[in-house]
Design an enzyme around this catalytic site. Structure first.
Site, PDB file in Angstrom:
ATOM      1  N   ARG A  58       0.822  -1.177  -0.058  1.00 21.87           N
ATOM      2  CA  ARG A  58       0.056   0.083   0.135  1.00 21.87           C
ATOM      3  C   ARG A  58       0.807   1.384   0.007  1.00 21.87           C
ATOM      4  O   ARG A  58       0.627   2.146  -0.838  1.00 21.87           O
ATOM      5  CB  ARG A  58      -0.936  -0.072   1.307  1.00 21.87           C
ATOM      6  CG  ARG A  58      -1.713   1.085   1.348  1.00 21.87           C
ATOM      7  CD  ARG A  58      -2.484   0.610   2.547  1.00 21.87           C
ATOM      8  NE  ARG A  58      -2.929  -0.985   2.672  1.00 21.87           N
ATOM      9  CZ  ARG A  58      -3.801  -1.375   2.688  1.00 21.87           C
ATOM     10  NH1 ARG A  58      -4.873  -0.827   2.708  1.00 21.87           N
ATOM     11  NH2 ARG A  58      -4.018  -2.719   2.602  1.00 21.87           N
ATOM     12  N   THR A  59       1.966   1.350   1.155  1.00 23.66           N
ATOM     13  CA  THR A  59       2.695   2.543   1.028  1.00 23.66           C
ATOM     14  C   THR A  59       3.414   2.868  -0.294  1.00 23.66           C
ATOM     15  O   THR A  59       3.457   3.971  -0.660  1.00 23.66           O
ATOM     16  CB  THR A  59       3.431   2.463   2.420  1.00 23.66           C
ATOM     17  OG1 THR A  59       2.474   2.298   3.376  1.00 23.66           O
ATOM     18  CG2 THR A  59       4.126   3.791   2.754  1.00 23.66           C
ATOM     19  N   LYS A  86      24.491  -7.991  -0.390  1.00 22.91           N
ATOM     20  CA  LYS A  86      26.035  -8.323  -0.663  1.00 22.91           C
ATOM     21  C   LYS A  86      26.808  -7.294   0.509  1.00 22.91           C
ATOM     22  O   LYS A  86      27.883  -7.257   0.605  1.00 22.91           O
ATOM     23  CB  LYS A  86      26.474  -7.633  -1.887  1.00 22.91           C
ATOM     24  CG  LYS A  86      25.898  -8.231  -3.122  1.00 22.91           C
ATOM     25  CD  LYS A  86      25.989  -7.399  -4.377  1.00 22.91           C
ATOM     26  CE  LYS A  86      25.434  -8.227  -5.576  1.00 22.91           C
ATOM     27  NZ  LYS A  86      25.338  -7.327  -6.626  1.00 22.91           N
ATOM     28  N   ARG A 108      11.561   3.395   3.510  1.00 22.79           N
ATOM     29  CA  ARG A 108      10.989   2.279   4.601  1.00 22.79           C
ATOM     30  C   ARG A 108      11.980   1.640   5.081  1.00 22.79           C
ATOM     31  O   ARG A 108      12.839   0.837   4.365  1.00 22.79           O
ATOM     32  CB  ARG A 108      10.071   1.715   3.939  1.00 22.79           C
ATOM     33  CG  ARG A 108       9.480   0.504   4.570  1.00 22.79           C
ATOM     34  CD  ARG A 108       8.558   0.473   5.629  1.00 22.79           C
ATOM     35  NE  ARG A 108       7.310   1.226   5.599  1.00 22.79           N
ATOM     36  CZ  ARG A 108       5.977   0.551   5.612  1.00 22.79           C
ATOM     37  NH1 ARG A 108       6.040  -0.656   5.199  1.00 22.79           N
ATOM     38  NH2 ARG A 108       5.203   1.563   5.233  1.00 22.79           N
ATOM     39  N   HIS A 136       5.691   6.778  11.256  1.00 27.02           N
ATOM     40  CA  HIS A 136       5.102   6.902   9.906  1.00 27.02           C
ATOM     41  C   HIS A 136       4.292   8.025   9.585  1.00 27.02           C
ATOM     42  O   HIS A 136       3.022   8.069   9.725  1.00 27.02           O
ATOM     43  CB  HIS A 136       4.188   5.460   9.690  1.00 27.02           C
ATOM     44  CG  HIS A 136       3.973   5.303   8.382  1.00 27.02           C
ATOM     45  ND1 HIS A 136       4.354   5.783   7.068  1.00 27.02           N
ATOM     46  CD2 HIS A 136       3.146   3.960   8.011  1.00 27.02           C
ATOM     47  CE1 HIS A 136       3.795   5.179   6.297  1.00 27.02           C
ATOM     48  NE2 HIS A 136       3.033   4.294   6.397  1.00 27.02           N
TER      49      HIS A 136
END
Lengths: 306, 425
Positions: A58-59, A86, A108, A136
């Site tokens: 969603r975000t 890596k 995020r 958030h």
């Protein structure tokens, strides 16, 4: 009054005026979304990178759409196809992307403070799209937008946030944001999912959903992670559902015009039954729509005027 | 060769001495202490308006060698010690491999002899491989020259093993040093559990993780009547538990680090990973209790827990960064700024906790200034301010939350066995 920040990192340090300015700006972008052609040239020539170190549908889609509707060039980067495996550090990854000349990073990340680290070390705008259990901010902004749209304002409303407060960035950002705009905030969960001293943030703590819901205007249900039952925080999901799931009976304790919100994705039958999630008192899809407008506003305010 | 230290204010807590005197050093030893010694024929240090103290002792240093020579070596760590005024440091055994064998103790002595600036006294592990299962060869380790035993970094969670370890060291007359932390409670925490961890969404380590462990250790110390030293206390309740234990005659000694009496968990709000230490920075009420514990001698020692980490390791997300900060070069300045200048301790009391007190706990003939004693001396300017910068650190690692701070107490000369090993320029 304008918005003069380089980054959007959290709601804790935003003033009421800044929040209202973002919401006001979002209104004009919300109107754009209703047009036949839902696109404006505002960020033409700007490049935004969505850096997602956690799974998100969603975000990420919401940010991507917001960016595209502002005509920005968009690059998506997520853990599954990254060099993180890596052993490259977050800062190195960011610096490498920066060397390709971009204007904004939307991050995020599972670790609280990760966007703050980038914001300190790199010269372009950073938008926090969720950092661990910390903040958030765009979710809180879209929640505020949705509440104002439906209730005409936030001042004086009683709002109950129900669910895993301890692990929720949505809860923290909303606790700051709602109180700055004058709401009374209650949190409700089993004690194991209430973080220590949370009442110092200004909220009232409830262990009983029946008590928490009395006379409230808005009910925000939080997603419960099913893993919690394996870490000594909950005896079982079944018990959680019995004690904390929103039912029609419990809903009747709230104000007659009380509305239901959820940041998604909903565990149907866990936080609330399908009937309530899809019912006319649910704002869940309004939240999703408004999310795009609010993120367009944030991107515009951070990038649009330079 | 002889060295005359002229007109310094000698503070020697071992004898509660505080007066301006001349000190004559001949070879490795202190030859004479007198109000006025004729200067002819000696190399001269003008210590007028400076403070002369017994060489400082740090009983809690991580030198990282063997295993992490990129972070610190015996060479670089002892240079940092000299710059900070320390003439004797005890290195913790959580190296790779851990110091659980006489050959490693010999390696450290040899390396310190060859490349070190100050005296290094190794601490060996309590358990083999620091695994918390079987006792290390403590008797042989003592013969090789260790001064204490510790599984520092981890608590010996097995109470039976800890009991046996405490019993066993009675015959060796060396202390055990315990890192009190019940991991069942601290879990994956990265900072103090409290309001700040709540608003930051970071996993907290409750104070009780330390206190529960400490309580068991006190019980075993009482049971065995063995010498036990508790490392880096951080909470008010820990101080209170120890205060009561000492009153009832338990043979326990304790230490605190400069960062725990200087900073609180509010500093974590910056997400600066140089605030990430274990035990974590606590609340202001804990900080005050630690200062009271220092004042009433509940806390015997100030130790650095010098824990070097590379910028590359620390320049990460808070959760991903390692615990620990460097401390050798800022310890004295913080003691003076936070304890002496605030009136929490007298200079005499503060210096005792950096000299004679750790010497007594470790049963070493150090930490005092008298004729015939080894000439380990630190000379500093009590008032002179200096700026903490990365460039000035001698340590290989620069992970300090005090970068940019202005501290008093500039070390001017550090002397080990009559030899100047550090001189301020």
């Amino acid at each position: 009054m304008g918005f003069k920040r380089k980054d959007l990192l959290g709601m804790e340090d935003l003033s009421k005026e800044e929040i209202l300015f973002i919401l006001k700006t979002a209104e004009s972008f919300r109107a754009v979304l209703e047009r036949p052609i839902r696109k404006v040239p505002t960020l033409r020539g700007k490049t935004v990178v969505n850096l997602f170190f956690e799974p998100s549908t969603r975000t990420r889609m919401s940010f991507e759409l917001a960016e595209k509707r502002l005509n920005a060039d968009v690059l998506n980067f997520s853990t599954s196809d990254s060099s993180v495996i890596k052993g490259e550090t977050l800062l190195d990854t960011a610096r490498n992307i920066l060397a390709m000349k971009v204007d904004c990073l939307v991050l995020r990340h599972p670790s609280p403070g990760a966007p703050h680290l980038l914001a300190k070390k790199i010269p372009v705008s950073v938008i926090n799209a969720g950092d661990g259990a910390h903040e958030h901010p765009t979710q809180a902004l879209l929640d505020l937008y949705t509440i104002r749209e439906k209730k005409g304002g936030v001042e004086g409303l009683k709002i109950a946030i129900i669910g895993d407060i301890a692990h929720s960035r949505v809860a923290r950002s909303n606790i700051w944001a709602l109180q700055k705009l004058g709401a009374e905030v209650r949190v409700c969960a089993p004690p194991t999912l209430i973080p220590p001293l949370v009442e110092k943030m200004g909220v009232r703590v409830f262990y009983s959903q029946e008590d928490a819901l009395k006379e409230v205007d808005i009910i925000m249900m939080l997603r419960i992670q099913k893993e919690r039952q394996n870490t000594g925080l909950l005896p079982s999901l079944a018990e959680y559902i019995e004690l904390f799931s929103l039912t029609e009976e419990r809903l009747s304790l709230a104000k007659p015009d009380a509305l239901i919100m959820h940041p998604g994705p909903v565990n149907r039958g866990v936080e609330l039954p399908a009937k309530l999630a899809d019912g006319k008192r649910s704002l869940i899809l309004n939240q999703v729509t408004n999310g795009v407008a609010v993120r367009m506003a944030v991107l515009y305010l951070l990038l649009g005027k330079s | 060769m002889s060295l005359l230290i002229k007109k310094g204010r000698l503070i020697d807590p071992a004898t509660n001495y505080d007066a301006v005197v001349d000190i004559l050093v001949d070879g490795e030893m202190i030859k004479k202490i007198a109000p006025k010694i004729n200067r002819s024929g000696h190399e001269l240090i003008d210590a007028a308006n400076k403070v002369v103290v017994p060489g400082l002792i740090d009983m809690h240093t991580h030198l990282r060698q063997p295993g992490r020579e990129d972070e610190e070596t015996i060479q670089s760590g002892t240079r940092a010690a000299a710059k900070g005024g320390f003439t004797t440091i005890c290195c913790m055994p959580n190296t790779d491999p851990p110091i659980d064998d006489p050959s490693l103790v010999e390696f450290i002595y040899r390396e310190a002899e060859r490349r070190g600036s100050v005296e290094v006294l190794p601490i060996a592990t309590i358990s083999k491989d620091r695994a918390g299962k079987d006792l290390s060869p403590m008797g042989r380790l003592k013969k090789a020259g260790v001064v204490a035993f510790s599984d520092d970094g981890d608590w010996v969670a097995d109470s039976h093993l800890m009991r046996r370890a405490l019993e066993y060291v009675k015959m060796l007359n060396l202390p055990l040093i315990s890192h009190c932390e019940d991991r069942g409670l601290s879990q994956d925490g990265v900072m103090n559990e409290g309001y700040t961890s709540t608003i930051l969404g970071l996993q907290g380590m409750p104070k009780e993780a330390e206190e529960v462990a400490l309580f068991r250790d006190l019980a075993l110390c009482k049971m065995t009547e063995s010498p036990l030293h508790l490392a880096h206390l951080s909470t008010a309740e820990s101080v209170e538990l120890i205060r009561k234990a000492k009153v009832s005659g338990v043979r326990v000694t304790t230490e605190v680090t400069p960062h725990h009496f200087t900073l609180t968990d509010r500093e974590v709000k910056s997400f600066d990973t140089n605030t990430k230490v274990n035990p974590p920075l606590r609340g202001s009420e804990d900080l005050e209790a630690l200062k009271e514990g220092l004042k009433d001698a509940t806390i015997d020692v100030i130790a650095t827990d010098h824990a070097p980490h590379l910028v590359e390791e620390k320049e990460k997300e808070y959760n991903a960064a390692p615990f620990g900060i460097v401390g050798l070069e800022t310890a004295l300045g913080l003691v003076i700024k936070e304890l002496v200048q605030t009136g929490a301790l007298t200079l005499m009391e503060a210096i005792a906790k950096l000299t004679i007190n750790p010497a007594r706990i470790l049963r070493i003939n150090r930490g005092l200034v008298k004729e015939g004693a080894k000439a380990n001396l630190t000379i500093f300017d009590l008032e002179k301010k200096w700026l903490v910068t990365e460039e000035e650190f001698f340590s290989k690692s620069k992970n300090s939350p005090f970068l940019g701070w202005e501290l008093p107490g500039k070390v001017e000369w550090t002397i080990v066995g009559g030899k100047v090993v550090y001189q301020d320029d």
